[in-house]
Design a protein around this motif. Structure first.
Motif, PDB file in Angstrom:
ATOM      1  N   ARG A 160      56.609  74.643 -60.364  1.00 61.02           N
ATOM      2  CA  ARG A 160      55.217  75.114 -60.331  1.00 61.02           C
ATOM      3  C   ARG A 160      54.583  74.697 -59.007  1.00 61.02           C
ATOM      4  NH1 ARG A 160      50.695  73.814 -64.986  1.00 61.02           N
ATOM      5  NH2 ARG A 160      48.834  74.442 -63.825  1.00 61.02           N
ATOM      6  N   LEU A 161      54.213  75.680 -58.195  1.00 55.75           N
ATOM      7  CA  LEU A 161      53.716  75.431 -56.845  1.00 55.75           C
ATOM      8  C   LEU A 161      52.187  75.498 -56.808  1.00 55.75           C
ATOM      9  CD1 LEU A 161      56.275  77.614 -54.860  1.00 55.75           C
ATOM     10  CD2 LEU A 161      56.343  75.146 -55.215  1.00 55.75           C
ATOM     11  N   PRO A 162      51.569  74.813 -55.838  1.00 57.15           N
ATOM     12  CA  PRO A 162      50.110  74.869 -55.727  1.00 57.15           C
ATOM     13  C   PRO A 162      49.605  76.119 -55.001  1.00 57.15           C
ATOM     14  CG  PRO A 162      51.004  73.354 -54.089  1.00 57.15           C
ATOM     15  CD  PRO A 162      52.161  73.812 -54.929  1.00 57.15           C
ATOM     16  N   HIS A 163      50.524  76.956 -54.497  1.00 56.60           N
ATOM     17  CA  HIS A 163      50.139  78.158 -53.763  1.00 56.60           C
ATOM     18  C   HIS A 163      51.025  79.318 -54.216  1.00 56.60           C
ATOM     19  CE1 HIS A 163      48.124  75.202 -51.269  1.00 56.60           C
ATOM     20  NE2 HIS A 163      49.292  74.619 -51.057  1.00 56.60           N
ATOM     21  N   PRO A 164      50.533  80.561 -54.151  1.00 59.64           N
ATOM     22  CA  PRO A 164      51.342  81.700 -54.612  1.00 59.64           C
ATOM     23  C   PRO A 164      52.603  81.893 -53.762  1.00 59.64           C
ATOM     24  CG  PRO A 164      49.022  82.325 -54.315  1.00 59.64           C
ATOM     25  CD  PRO A 164      49.194  80.981 -53.689  1.00 59.64           C
ATOM     26  N   ALA A 165      53.733  81.944 -54.418  1.00 50.17           N
ATOM     27  CA  ALA A 165      55.015  82.230 -53.756  1.00 50.17           C
ATOM     28  C   ALA A 165      56.025  82.545 -54.844  1.00 50.17           C
ATOM     29  CB  ALA A 165      55.486  81.049 -52.904  1.00 50.17           C
ATOM     30  N   MET A 166      57.027  83.345 -54.483  1.00 51.67           N
ATOM     31  CA  MET A 166      58.054  83.714 -55.452  1.00 51.67           C
ATOM     32  C   MET A 166      59.424  83.712 -54.769  1.00 51.67           C
ATOM     33  SD  MET A 166      56.565  84.281 -58.409  1.00 51.67           S
ATOM     34  CE  MET A 166      57.845  85.126 -59.339  1.00 51.67           C
ATOM     35  N   LEU A 167      60.452  83.544 -55.585  1.00 52.18           N
ATOM     36  CA  LEU A 167      61.851  83.702 -55.200  1.00 52.18           C
ATOM     37  C   LEU A 167      62.199  82.875 -53.953  1.00 52.18           C
ATOM     38  CD1 LEU A 167      62.281  87.506 -56.037  1.00 52.18           C
ATOM     39  CD2 LEU A 167      62.633  85.508 -57.495  1.00 52.18           C
ATOM     40  N   MET A 168      62.771  83.472 -52.908  1.00 53.76           N
ATOM     41  CA  MET A 168      63.247  82.683 -51.772  1.00 53.76           C
ATOM     42  C   MET A 168      62.130  81.915 -51.085  1.00 53.76           C
ATOM     43  SD  MET A 168      66.333  84.828 -49.941  1.00 53.76           S
ATOM     44  CE  MET A 168      65.401  86.299 -49.528  1.00 53.76           C
ATOM     45  N   GLU A 169      60.950  82.527 -50.961  1.00 54.71           N
ATOM     46  CA  GLU A 169      59.838  81.821 -50.325  1.00 54.71           C
ATOM     47  C   GLU A 169      59.375  80.659 -51.191  1.00 54.71           C
ATOM     48  OE1 GLU A 169      56.550  81.218 -47.486  1.00 54.71           O
ATOM     49  OE2 GLU A 169      58.695  81.661 -47.501  1.00 54.71           O
ATOM     50  N   ALA A 170      59.400  80.817 -52.500  1.00 56.15           N
ATOM     51  CA  ALA A 170      59.035  79.712 -53.390  1.00 56.15           C
ATOM     52  C   ALA A 170      60.017  78.559 -53.244  1.00 56.15           C
ATOM     53  CB  ALA A 170      58.991  80.193 -54.835  1.00 56.15           C
ATOM     54  N   ALA A 171      61.304  78.871 -53.146  1.00 55.35           N
ATOM     55  CA  ALA A 171      62.314  77.828 -52.965  1.00 55.35           C
ATOM     56  C   ALA A 171      62.064  77.066 -51.675  1.00 55.35           C
ATOM     57  CB  ALA A 171      63.709  78.455 -52.969  1.00 55.35           C
ATOM     58  N   CYS A 172      61.817  77.800 -50.589  1.00 55.00           N
ATOM     59  CA  CYS A 172      61.576  77.166 -49.294  1.00 55.00           C
ATOM     60  C   CYS A 172      60.299  76.333 -49.320  1.00 55.00           C
ATOM     61  CB  CYS A 172      61.506  78.240 -48.213  1.00 55.00           C
ATOM     62  SG  CYS A 172      61.269  77.590 -46.546  1.00 55.00           S
ATOM     63  N   MET A 173      59.226  76.888 -49.871  1.00 54.33           N
ATOM     64  CA  MET A 173      57.964  76.139 -49.938  1.00 54.33           C
ATOM     65  C   MET A 173      58.131  74.852 -50.733  1.00 54.33           C
ATOM     66  SD  MET A 173      54.226  77.250 -51.469  1.00 54.33           S
ATOM     67  CE  MET A 173      53.873  78.516 -50.263  1.00 54.33           C
ATOM     68  N   SER A 174      58.870  74.909 -51.833  1.00 54.36           N
ATOM     69  CA  SER A 174      59.053  73.710 -52.651  1.00 54.36           C
ATOM     70  C   SER A 174      59.800  72.633 -51.877  1.00 54.36           C
ATOM     71  CB  SER A 174      59.800  74.058 -53.946  1.00 54.36           C
ATOM     72  OG  SER A 174      61.163  74.362 -53.699  1.00 54.36           O
ATOM     73  N   GLY A 175      60.794  73.035 -51.091  1.00 55.13           N
ATOM     74  CA  GLY A 175      61.517  72.067 -50.262  1.00 55.13           C
ATOM     75  C   GLY A 175      60.613  71.410 -49.230  1.00 55.13           C
ATOM     76  N   LEU A 176      59.724  72.202 -48.627  1.00 52.04           N
ATOM     77  CA  LEU A 176      58.770  71.646 -47.665  1.00 52.04           C
ATOM     78  C   LEU A 176      57.795  70.697 -48.339  1.00 52.04           C
ATOM     79  CD1 LEU A 176      57.923  74.794 -45.502  1.00 52.04           C
ATOM     80  CD2 LEU A 176      59.028  72.697 -44.699  1.00 52.04           C
ATOM     81  N   LEU A 177      57.325  71.061 -49.531  1.00 50.65           N
ATOM     82  CA  LEU A 177      56.400  70.196 -50.259  1.00 50.65           C
ATOM     83  C   LEU A 177      57.046  68.844 -50.579  1.00 50.65           C
ATOM     84  CD1 LEU A 177      54.846  72.837 -52.674  1.00 50.65           C
ATOM     85  CD2 LEU A 177      53.582  71.525 -50.952  1.00 50.65           C
ATOM     86  N   CYS A 178      58.319  68.855 -50.956  1.00 47.31           N
ATOM     87  CA  CYS A 178      59.021  67.599 -51.239  1.00 47.31           C
ATOM     88  C   CYS A 178      59.156  66.752 -49.977  1.00 47.31           C
ATOM     89  CB  CYS A 178      60.390  67.883 -51.835  1.00 47.31           C
ATOM     90  SG  CYS A 178      60.354  68.568 -53.507  1.00 47.31           S
ATOM     91  N   ALA A 179      59.532  67.403 -48.874  1.00 45.92           N
ATOM     92  CA  ALA A 179      59.653  66.659 -47.614  1.00 45.92           C
ATOM     93  C   ALA A 179      58.305  66.067 -47.217  1.00 45.92           C
ATOM     94  CB  ALA A 179      60.179  67.581 -46.518  1.00 45.92           C
TER      95      ALA A 179
END
Length: 533
Positions: free
Chosen positions: A476-495
């Motif tokens: 569950r992301l704090p900003h709208p994103a789906m599929l590959m972009e959601a995966a990438c955004m989640s990795g950035l958020l963790c970093a």
């Protein structure tokens, strides 16, 4: 006074230009930076920090690259013998001894994948991007719906769809039912999910009296998220409609890779990881995460932090075997235990002796008869497949079913194969009787689910356990994103969460507008001008 067509065109063009500017201003811009890294903070830790990233898909690789570039000692663990996860590519051997690559399915790189495309620019992958040219749906009655010339500005593109024959304005419902259609354009995370997370697209279409032409477009769109219309959450679909169509001015046109993902995407990312000293362990299946003091233990080694970036099946399995999770964060443990994949999906790759219609785009969506959702002509997309087709005078095709219906036995590979081939021949009679030199069938059940009511249990990237983070398109992301972009955004958020913990400068993260085009009322005043009254 004679009719002046050129003046009318000039006025119309000027009005369109004004409308485009007004829409972008109303949304607050299409590409928004959602954090503010402090340049005064250091970029690397003063002392070595060891981070385990479990899962070598886009989410895991994004986190691993971002951390390794900043001087963290990163170990990336992947249970397969190749990187990439859902964008992975692996070799298969044809009967003649030729070895060729296959993938999980065709991948579309949309131009508003701001974070992913920024990462891929760094690795040189974007040099392999090719413009799809058109986005087409073939219908059972022989129709062909193209999105090539549809207006790309949000809101204007809705009316442009009618202009190009995708639906008729006179068929749109009036009265209370029209309010539901407005909700399609009014994405607001809290309100949308409160109203529609327990409503399926099937039920929404009935309640809104959605015209059949629009139902077809939304059905094909919904299945791209690996769910049939009676399973998919309408809230997720509204979010996806906002993300893919109503939050930027790129339209539905996207790019694809000109060769297989191993050569063009995963190898360049691996080179970047190697360059920054990351350790990559392939074939390393992680049974569980353990505790060691205030840190963690993975495959017997100590780590200061862990990014769990496996798919939903792997994450659930690892979480169930990690005893400390239940003790330290029982809510998280319960949420991870409820993770489920979407419906099974099928990918059938064919190496045939027949050419394929050159007037169609290389990727085509179909109005499903029973199973077939899309066809990709890989010999027109990827260099390796093009070379095979040129040598054999045929084509390399991929048939994809995104969500196997409940009344189809997903374990019956031969029956699924026969049905896919039958539907292919229905749409393309010229392929009847073709010789199939080789084929590769995958029936998988490991894609993230966006089904009814799942959002309330979807965990965020931050956990209640310091040092443990979650990444993937299922987070569950704090900003709208789906599929590959959601995966990438989640990795950035963790970093970035790890950087915050260490007092380091964050990496910038970009997103589309948070809310839909009609979620807030339009105003005609200039930005910054005082409101009347």
């Amino acid at each position: 006074m004679p009719f002046d067509a050129s003046r009318l065109r000039a006025v119309t063009s000027s009005l369109h230009a004004w409308a485009r500017r007004r829409v972008e201003r109303h949304l607050g811009g299409y590409r928004r930076q959602v954090n503010a890294p402090d340049p005064a903070l250091p970029r690397s830790p003063a002392e070595p920090r060891r981070v385990a990233v479990i899962g070598g898909g886009l989410a895991g690789m994004t986190a691993a690259v971002t951390l390794a570039e900043r001087g963290f000692h990163v170990t990336l663990l992947e249970r397969h013998t190749f990187l990439g996860g859902k964008v992975g590519s692996w070799p298969v051997q044809l009967p003649d001894g030729t070895t060729l690559q296959v993938e999980h399915g065709f991948h579309a790189f949309f131009r508003h994948y701001y974070n992913l495309n920024r990462l891929l620019e760094k690795t040189g992958t974007t040099r392999h991007f090719k413009d799809i040219g058109d986005y087409v749906i073939l219908t059972c009655d022989g129709g062909r719906r193209s999105y090539r010339d549809v207006e790309r500005t949000p809101l204007l593109n809705i009316f442009s769809l009618a202009k190009h024959g995708h639906y008729r304005l006179r068929d749109m419902p009036l009265g209370p039912r029209s309010r539901k259609l407005v909700d399609l354009l009014s994405y607001d995370e809290d309100r949308t999910f409160a109203a529609y997370d327990d409503v399926s697209f099937e039920d929404f279409a009935k309640a809104a009296a959605l015209p059949p032409d629009l139902q077809l477009a939304f059905r094909t769109f919904a299945r791209a998220f690996f769910a049939e219309e009676d399973r998919v959450s309408m809230a997720e679909l509204i979010k996806s409609f906002h993300f893919y169509y109503l939050s930027h001015d790129f339209g539905l046109i996207y790019d694809y890779l000109d060769d297989d993902a191993e050569r063009t995407l995963n190898q360049p990312l691996r080179r970047l990881l190697d360059e920054h000293g990351a350790r990559i362990l392939l074939g390393a299946e992680v049974p569980a995460i353990g505790r060691r003091g205030e840190g963690f233990e993975v495959l017997g080694e100590p780590y200061d932090a862990v990014v769990l970036a496996a798919d939903v099946v792997g994450t659930r399995r690892i979480a169930a075997a990690s005893a400390f999770l239940r003790d330290e964060d029982p809510v998280l443990h319960e949420r991870l235990d409820r993770l489920r994949p979407g419906q099974p999906y099928v990918v059938l790759r064919l190496w045939t002796d027949r050419p394929f219609d050159p007037d169609l785009p290389m990727f085509i969506l179909t109005e499903r008869i029973k199973l077939l959702d899309s066809i990709t002509t890989y010999h027109r997309a990827q260099a390796e497949s093009a070379a095979w087709a040129a040598a054999h005078g045929g084509s390399v095709l991929e048939l994809h079913c995104y969500a196997v219906p409940d009344d189809v036995d997903a374990s019956d590979g031969p029956a699924i194969r026969r049905q896919l081939l039958a539907e292919m021949e229905t749409y393309f009679p010229e392929l009847r009787g073709c010789t199939i030199h080789h084929e590769h069938l995958q029936i998988r059940h490991d894609f993230s689910a966006f089904h009814l009511g799942m959002r309330r249990d979807r965990p965020p990237h931050l956990t209640g356990i310091p040092g443990l983070y979650l990444a993937g398109d299922w987070v569950r992301l704090p900003h709208p994103a789906m599929l590959m972009e959601a995966a990438c955004m989640s990795g950035l958020l963790c970093a970035n969460a790890i950087f915050q913990r260490e007092g380091l400068q964050e990496e910038p993260i970009f997103a589309v507008p948070e809310k839909g085009i009609l979620a807030t009322p339009f105003t005609l005043r200039r930005a910054g001008a005082p409101a009347a009254g």
